[in-house]
Enzyme design. Structure first.
Site, short mmCIF file in Angstrom:
data_model
loop_
_atom_site.label_atom_id
_atom_site.label_comp_id
_atom_site.label_asym_id
_atom_site.label_seq_id
_atom_site.Cartn_x
_atom_site.Cartn_y
_atom_site.Cartn_z
N THR A 85 0.51 -0.80 0.46
CA THR A 85 -0.45 -0.01 -0.38
C THR A 85 1.20 1.28 0.23
O THR A 85 1.67 1.47 0.53
CB THR A 85 -0.71 0.05 1.13
N ARG A 86 0.36 2.31 -0.27
CA ARG A 86 1.04 3.28 -0.65
C ARG A 86 1.94 3.85 0.80
O ARG A 86 2.81 4.08 0.03
CB ARG A 86 -0.42 4.68 -0.57
N ASP A 87 1.45 3.95 1.65
CA ASP A 87 2.05 4.19 2.88
C ASP A 87 3.08 3.61 3.12
O ASP A 87 4.61 3.37 3.46
CB ASP A 87 0.97 4.33 4.33
#
Ligand SMILES: Cc1cc2nc3c(=O)[nH]c(=O)nc-3n(C[C@H](O)[C@H](O)[C@H](O)COP(=O)(O)OP(=O)(O)OC[C@H]3O[C@@H](n4cnc5c(N)ncnc54)[C@H](O)[C@@H]3O)c2cc1C
Ligand code: HEM
Ligand code: SF4
Ligand code: F3S
Ligand code: FES
Lengths: 119, 573, 111, 244
Positions: B286-288
């Site tokens: 995921t992005r984070d």
């Protein structure tokens, strides 16, 4: 201080703009020249002599050049006009540039042909 | 100081999705209303709604449901969202997308059979994102803009709002003070209802994606009015911003998520793929997670020449890459990079701001007559925003705000008179830098961006945050000692840079304060000293407000008004 | 209404162009042939006199050219000379008419 | 030019002035490997001319605010790399043509949008938010035409590149007409005949002479020129049918 912002307007330097300009200038010149052309032919009413006299005058190289110019104008305008008609009525698009080139080429060839024949 | 004064029924600040949708809905609700839109740039041509690439989340696909969209939003937000806000978002998005298509003329991509196409977007359990290629925002904002043009509303373009002005009698809002960017003239617009829709925008980070006109002005104004700001520590970083060196505005702009999804590799300065060291999903995490992993590599000094990492696509076949990611390849090429065949430097980049003003589902704030919608409003997304929920948020709540403001205006005979002392104070504040000789405001901004990046950025801890707060305080003082030269107000971008910077510094301080008190890691907020996500049942959200010139930060408990941790609407349904 | 007028004028200009195209090609070819060996009045007249085909050929051309040129000049006058509105319209109409009259006179002379 | 050479400089002529007139002012700007024309303008404002007026927002080619005339051609400056346009280290930058100037590099876009409005460039649907979304197959010929014309960012570049606009300030111009062409091919729209009437009269599509500067310069690769030709055909048909 001057209001001139774009010197020489290079945005115009694209093939199709020149095609437009040639078409327009030739159209206007044709419209200006055609009345004279008609006038000349109209002399025929006054008898063959006048016309012949006038036609003799066309032996003048300068006049010949002008006649060639007219021929060129007509050829240019015709070719450009056909290009436009194809573009607008037949919705040709990617063909545009080719057509412009073709128009110019045809006009030039026509004029050369005329020159060759005339002289 | 001469001040133009005018009056309107509804004043809308900002012309992104929220602002324009509000104008349209207000006019529909009550066509006789006098509506004014004040905007920092040109109508519809600034802000981030234009920049939306991925698309718009809506539960319109057969098999999908509002409940499912809602659960994804709550899970994505790590149980911090205001559930009523999130529910209204998911529910109204359905009508809103139909409105965009049928009434406003947006055209979203279709399946071959003619039905609406829904694409997959990270973090969601269903393919529900409608889009127009990868330029969805252009389609949405252009259609909104041209509808707004035909409304005959009053557009105050290139008018920067400086401050919100309360009523003299304390009854609520009275209007807003602004400056005409072109002439430098000050103007007070009195209104019965005011919508704040300046779109947040975390542009105080060294690397950021939002448009340049967004500088947290709205939140800074709300802070000065004493309003509660929530979730202010929640800054979403996109893992792959373009890194082209410090001298170009291209740096920080987004390279789309799909590059990693399609199998792109991330390589550190030593040319190694590193994502596997952090997460089994590698580049597809995921992005984070990806943002933090890149940040760790950068901290360890394994960086590319400009201090980031490389994205490499060529192993997928340059021709294939060129075809699939045409827009991105062209964008990289325009600034001199070969995405299809070579390496492009990337870096995490601040993308979206989840924090904002505390509002209810009618977009009302604690001050009667003042409404907030779009990215300026807090609570919809909680700790993280799903890709595709941002533009949904601004258009859904912009519309709601427009309707509620129209209703309010109809019951109000006239707008309240302004508190003249606040007008005077705001005017003085705006003119603050004049007269002092100017240091380079740009240098100060660079320092702010570095501070925020290093100390209040992708990974945080108590020490860094303390250092960050201290340097922000120092920077604030320095800014107040920096000037913008003699008072020339017409189209003076240097003055505006100064004003921008002041808003940014103030909200940066709020971000840092909120980050200090949230001692757990959730969504976009990551504390190296508290890496665990706290207990979900006792989740709180942070609230910061300004009292007598000082920031006060506190925790408020999340109310699980619809679903509690451990439950799901989907199983129930 | 305005739109319809412009559409018709546009169509008229294109239509006359379409008509003239083959005529001009024909004319140009004739000239090339005629010019070999030099022009003379007899030549021209013997070719055209009393020939109904050539009368129609040039008559049509003159008519089309008049309309076409007038409409073309209207555009150029508007854009390059800033000459627009009713007066401009009447002026180019007059030019077109003049062209047609001169043209018919010429055609009449050579037929 | 050697991009990385820290000593390399660009000589930049920037048009400074306002509605009353102006002139080119010379600046010398360090040349960088990654540098767009917008970066050059920004550098000048931040370092030499704090009062230089210009406009930008998105910086990635989506908002269409940053268009200027660069070396005589209208361009989006945020996505124009300096090396692509500089000639011998030389740049001239002016505001967009065919629009009034606000100040320096910022043109007044008001006439551009006024014409968008006059051309009736806003969708008019027959359905409401309570109706299902129309089924439209992407391979319908009309839809393909509409899609090809849709991604306009209202940057005004085509408008600045068109001499018909220059010669006839009344002319709606390529962008507004391109929008109308997209709407004309959108079968969800119910005002297509009215719109043809709006763009067929004075200042309308017949003023286009297929100069095609619009198509040549559109940064989004759209073809307003082709669209306008389509409108001319549509208008002729409509005139024959008597619907305009
Ligand atoms: C590159 C990028 C890609 C994105 N992609 C997506 C996506 O795929 N899906 C998604 O859902 N979301 C996406 N987002 C997020 C989404 O764009 C925003 O959340 C949303 O558009 C915000 O809308 P808004 O109306 O609140 O603000 P904006 O659209 O940002 O508008 C703010 C307006 O306020 C004006 N303003 C600011 N300050 C002042 C002032 N002082 N005075 C007057 N006016 C002012 C601005 O000029 C602007 O007009 C993306 C964002 C970016 C940056
Ligand atoms: C040979 C056949 C001809 C063809 C195919 C042709 C075609 C065209 C076309 C398509 C245009 C429209 C240009 C535009 O609006 O952009 C045009 C314009 C024009 N034509 Fe012709 N034409 C022909 C002959 C003539 C003749 C004989 C004359 C002169 C009497 C003439 C004079 C003009 C003028 C003045 C214009 C206006 C130019 C402009 O608007 O740019 N044409 N022509
Ligand atoms: S058509 Fe192209 S050049 Fe014209 S405004 Fe739209 S995007 Fe810009
Ligand atoms: S440049 Fe102008 S003349 Fe027509 S083809 Fe484009 S609108
Ligand atoms: S800044 Fe938005 S297009 Fe250039």
């Amino acid at each position: 201080m001057s209001m001139v912002r774009t010197v020489g307007a290079p945005h115009r330097r694209q093939v199709l703009w020149w095609a437009f300009l040639m078409h327009r200038v030739s159209g206007v010149l044709l419209a200006l020249f055609l009345p004279f052309h008609f006038l000349v032919l109209g002399f025929a009413i006054k008898g063959d002599a006048t016309l012949d006299g006038f036609l003799a005058w066309t032996e003048n190289p300068l006049v010949k050049l002008a006649e060639t110019g007219l021929f060129l104008l007509l050829a240019v305008h015709l070719a450009g006009g056909l290009r436009l008609l194809a573009l607008e009525l037949l919705a040709w698009r990617s063909w545009q540039k080719n057509m412009a080139a073709l128009a110019a080429g045809a006009a030039l060839a026509g004029a050369l042909l005329f020159l060759g024949v005339a002289w | 100081m001469h001040l133009h004064r005018s009056e309107t029924d509804i004043l809308i600040i900002g012309s992104g999705g929220a602002g324009l949708m509000a104008a349209l809905h207000a006019a529909q609700s009550c066509p006789t209303l006098d509506i004014t839109v004040a905007v920092k740039g040109l109508l519809g041509k600034c802000g981030c709604t234009r920049m939306v690439q991925g698309g718009y989340n809506v539960a319109l696909s057969p098999g999908d449901s509002v409940e499912r969209h809602f659960m994804d939003t709550i899970n994505g937000g790590k149980w911090i969202p205001n559930q009523d806000l999130a529910w209204t978002l998911c529910e109204t998005a359905v009508t809103r997308v139909r409105e965009l298509e049928n009434e406003l003329g947006c055209f979203f991509d279709r399946n071959p059979d003619g039905s609406l196409h829904h694409k997959a977007f990270a973090g969601q359990t269903f393919d529900r994102t409608v889009h127009k290629g990868d330029l969805t925002g252009i389609e949405i904002i252009s259609r909104l803009m041209e509808q707004a043009l035909t409304l005959g509303l009053k557009a105050l373009e290139e008018h920067r709002v400086l401050g919100l002005i309360p009523a003299a009698d304390g009854s609520g809002i009275s209007g807003a003070l602004m400056v005409d960017v072109r002439t430098g003239d000050f103007r007070f617009v009195k209104a019965k209802a005011v919508l704040l829709a300046t779109g947040g925008g975390p542009t105080m980070y060294r690397y950021h994606t939002p448009s340049g006109d967004k500088t947290m002005d709205g939140l800074a104004m709300a802070l000065r009015l004493g309003l509660d700001l929530r979730d202010m520590e929640m800054v979403q970083f996109h893992p792959t911003g373009l890194l082209a060196g410090p001298d170009t505005r291209m740096t920080g702009t987004v390279l789309e998520e799909g590059l990693r999804g399609a199998g792109g590799h991330l390589l550190n300065g030593e040319g190694e793929r590193f994502m596997e060291n952090y997460d089994p999903k590698a580049e597809r995490a995921t992005r984070d997670v990806v943002s933090r992993s890149i940040f760790s590599e950068m901290r360890a000094g394994r960086t590319t020449p400009n201090g980031g990492v490389h994205v490499s696509m060529s192993h997928l076949g340059p021709e294939h890459v060129r075809k699939t990611f045409k827009g991105m390849v062209e964008r990289c090429r325009d600034c001199g990079f070969d995405l299809a065949g070579g390496l492009v430097e990337v870096v995490p980049t601040a993308h979206y701001f989840m924090g904002g003003v505390v509002v209810d589902t009618d977009c009302r704030t604690a001050i009667p007559g003042l409404f907030v919608a779009g990215e300026d409003a807090g609570g919809v997304h909680g700790a993280n925003r799903l890709g595709g929920n941002g533009v949904a948020n601004s258009t859904v709540y912009g519309g709601i705000a427009g309707e509620r403001m129209a209703a309010l205006c109809e019951t109000m005979p006239f707008a309240a008179d302004p508190d003249e002392t606040v007008i005077e104070a705001e005017l003085a504040r705006a003119r603050e830098p004049f007269g002092r000789s100017g240091a380079n405001v740009g240098d100060l901004r660079d320092r702010l961006m570095d501070n925020m990046w290093d100390d209040v950025g992708v990974m945080r801890d108590a020490d860094r945050l303390a250092r960050g707060v201290a340097s922000l305080d120092a920077l604030g003082e320095e800014l107040m000692a920096t000037g913008a030269g003699p008072e020339k107000r017409a189209f003076n971008l240097t003055w505006h840079d100064w004003l921008n910077l002041r808003s940014l510094v103030e909200i940066s301080q709020v971000i840092a304060r909120a980050a200090q008190i949230r001692e757990d890691s959730r969504g976009a907020h990551y504390r190296e000293d508290f890496p665990e996500t706290g207990d979900l049942e006792t989740s709180t959200f942070t609230v910061v407000r300004e009292v007598d010139g000082k920031l006060e930060a506190r925790h408020d408990p999340v109310v699980f008004s619809i679903v509690s941790p451990g439950e799901s609407l989907i199983e129930a349904a | 209404m305005n739109a319809r007028r412009e559409a018709y004028l546009y169509a008229a200009q294109r239509l006359t162009a379409l008509i003239m195209a083959p005529l001009v090609i024909g004319h140009l070819i004739t000239i090339i042939i005629a010019i070999q060996g030099g022009l003379s009045a007899e030549e021209i007249l013997s070719r055209t006199s009393g020939n109904i085909f050539w009368a129609a050929f040039y008559g049509l051309f003159v008519l089309a050219a008049g309309i076409h040129a007038a409409l073309g000049l209207r555009m150029v006058a508007a854009e390059w000379l800033g000459f627009r509105g009713p007066l401009a319209n009447w002026t180019v109409a007059a030019v077109g008419l003049l062209l047609i009259l001169l043209g018919f006179r010429a055609v009449g002379a050579v037929i | 030019m050697a991009g990385d050479d820290k000593d390399a400089t660009l000589s930049v002529g920037v048009w400074r002035g306002d509605a009353d007139g102006g002139e080119y002012v010379e600046y010398s700007v360090p040349h960088r490997a990654s540098q767009t024309v917008l970066d050059v303008v920004t550098w000048i404002q931040r370092n030499i001319a704090p009062d230089l007026a210009y406009r930008f927002a998105c910086r990635v080619g989506m908002c269409g605010s940053c268009a200027m005339t660069v070396n005589g051609r209208p361009r989006w400056t945020c996505r124009t790399h300096v090396d692509k346009v500089a000639r011998n280290g030389r740049l001239t930058i002016a505001p967009l043509d065919n629009l009034p100037v606000v100040r320096d590099l910022a043109a007044d876009m008001a006439p551009f949008f006024e014409k968008w409005k006059r051309a009736n460039g806003a969708f008019q649907g027959g359905e409401t938010r309570d109706d299902p979304i129309a089924e439209v197959r992407p391979d319908e010929p009309e839809r393909k035409e509409a899609d090809a014309a849709i991604e306009c960012i209202n940057c005004g570049i085509c408008y600045a590149a068109c001499d018909s606009v220059r010669w006839n300030p009344d002319y709606l111009g390529p962008a507004a007409l391109n929008r109308v062409w997209a709407l004309h091919n959108d079968r969800r729209d119910v005002a297509r005949d009215d719109r043809l009437a709006a763009i067929g009269g004075e200042g309308g599509c017949h003023l286009c002479h297929s100069q095609a500067g619009c198509t040549a310069h559109c940064p989004q690769g759209l073809d307003p020129s082709g669209g306008i030709a389509g409108l001319k055909r549509a208008l002729f048909r409509a005139a024959l049918k008597g619907t305009v």
